[in-house]
Scaffold this active site. Structure first.
Site, short mmCIF file in Angstrom:
data_model
loop_
_atom_site.label_atom_id
_atom_site.label_comp_id
_atom_site.label_asym_id
_atom_site.label_seq_id
_atom_site.Cartn_x
_atom_site.Cartn_y
_atom_site.Cartn_z
N GLU A 63 21.84 -12.03 -9.72
CA GLU A 63 22.69 -13.10 -9.18
C GLU A 63 23.78 -12.56 -8.26
O GLU A 63 24.44 -13.32 -7.54
CB GLU A 63 23.30 -13.92 -10.32
CG GLU A 63 24.47 -13.28 -11.05
CD GLU A 63 24.10 -12.20 -12.06
OE1 GLU A 63 25.01 -11.75 -12.78
OE2 GLU A 63 22.92 -11.82 -12.12
N CYS B 96 20.95 -7.16 -17.18
CA CYS B 96 21.89 -6.07 -17.49
C CYS B 96 21.85 -5.75 -18.99
O CYS B 96 20.81 -5.32 -19.49
CB CYS B 96 23.29 -6.44 -17.00
SG CYS B 96 24.42 -5.00 -16.90
N HIS C 77 22.27 -6.86 -11.67
CA HIS C 77 22.61 -8.28 -11.69
C HIS C 77 21.94 -8.98 -10.51
O HIS C 77 22.43 -8.89 -9.38
CB HIS C 77 24.13 -8.46 -11.59
CG HIS C 77 24.86 -8.05 -12.82
ND1 HIS C 77 25.11 -8.92 -13.86
CD2 HIS C 77 25.38 -6.86 -13.20
CE1 HIS C 77 25.76 -8.29 -14.82
NE2 HIS C 77 25.94 -7.04 -14.44
#
Length: 212
Positions: A188, A79, A186
């Site tokens: 994750e 990001c 992102h």
């Protein structure tokens, strides 16, 4: 061991939990010697790039990351962390970035060529379109990824754009050159698609081979 860089503006919890799910050892650190000794580095980030670069410069971590990238060991920006990898940003009057990849960070316009307004920041799930082969994208299928950003990267060096996503403008979503990689979204928080990208990064780390 992967070093997650703690410079005061990172999504440390979600990134560390993702590495735990992958069984990958990590440490969260802002210590220069620990960063340089790590087998791989993740640069997370949320917020304004000018604030992030100020903190990185004040702590000396900016130069450490440049030295780390020059070593050939893998580095991943997430990001804001991805945007930091580039040469410059127009946000908040402009600032220089780490200069590890060619390009400039500019604001998503929020208005189409036809004059129609749309929401900025870009927040939510968007389709990831794969453009080039890369070890960071091995066995990754096109799918949806989770974005939260108001700025995106523009670059004349198309070869570094590994995947993109359309949000009126074409947003470079995964970038990479040699050992330097970045995701605008992102990973994750991006389900199986994102976790596979993180897993591929850990494989590069475990291989211990210079990518320069």
């Amino acid at each position: 061991m992967i070093a997650i860089i703690d410079y005061g503006m990172g999504n440390l919890f979600s990134v560390s939990k993702a590495l735990e799910r992958l069984g990958e050892p990590y440490l969260i650190t802002n210590k220069k010697d620990e960063i340089l000794l790590a087998d791989g580095v993740i640069v997370p980030g949320v917020g304004a790039i000018s604030d992030a670069m100020r903190l990185l410069n004040e702590t000396g971590i900016a130069d450490v990351l440049r030295d780390y990238a020059a070593s050939g060991k893998p580095i991943l920006g997430i990001c804001l962390g991805m945007q930091l990898l580039f040469e410059a940003s127009e946000e908040n009057g402009g600032c220089r970035g780490l200069g590890l990849l060619p390009g400039t960070v500019v604001k998503i316009p929020g208005v189409t060529n036809q004059g129609e307004m749309y929401k900025v920041p870009h927040m939510g799930w968007n389709l990831l379109q794969l453009r080039r082969q890369s070890p960071i994208l091995k066995d990754v299928e096109e799918g949806f990824a989770y974005f939260v950003h108001s700025y995106y990267v523009t670059t004349k060096t198309d070869e570094i754009i590994l995947a993109d996503s359309l949000y009126d403008v074409c947003v470079p979503a995964v970038v990479g050159k040699n050992n330097v990689f970045g995701t605008q979204f992102h990973p994750e928080k991006s389900s199986m698609t994102g976790m596979k990208i993180l897993e591929n990064f850990t494989v590069l780390v475990s291989e211990g081979v210079s990518l320069k």
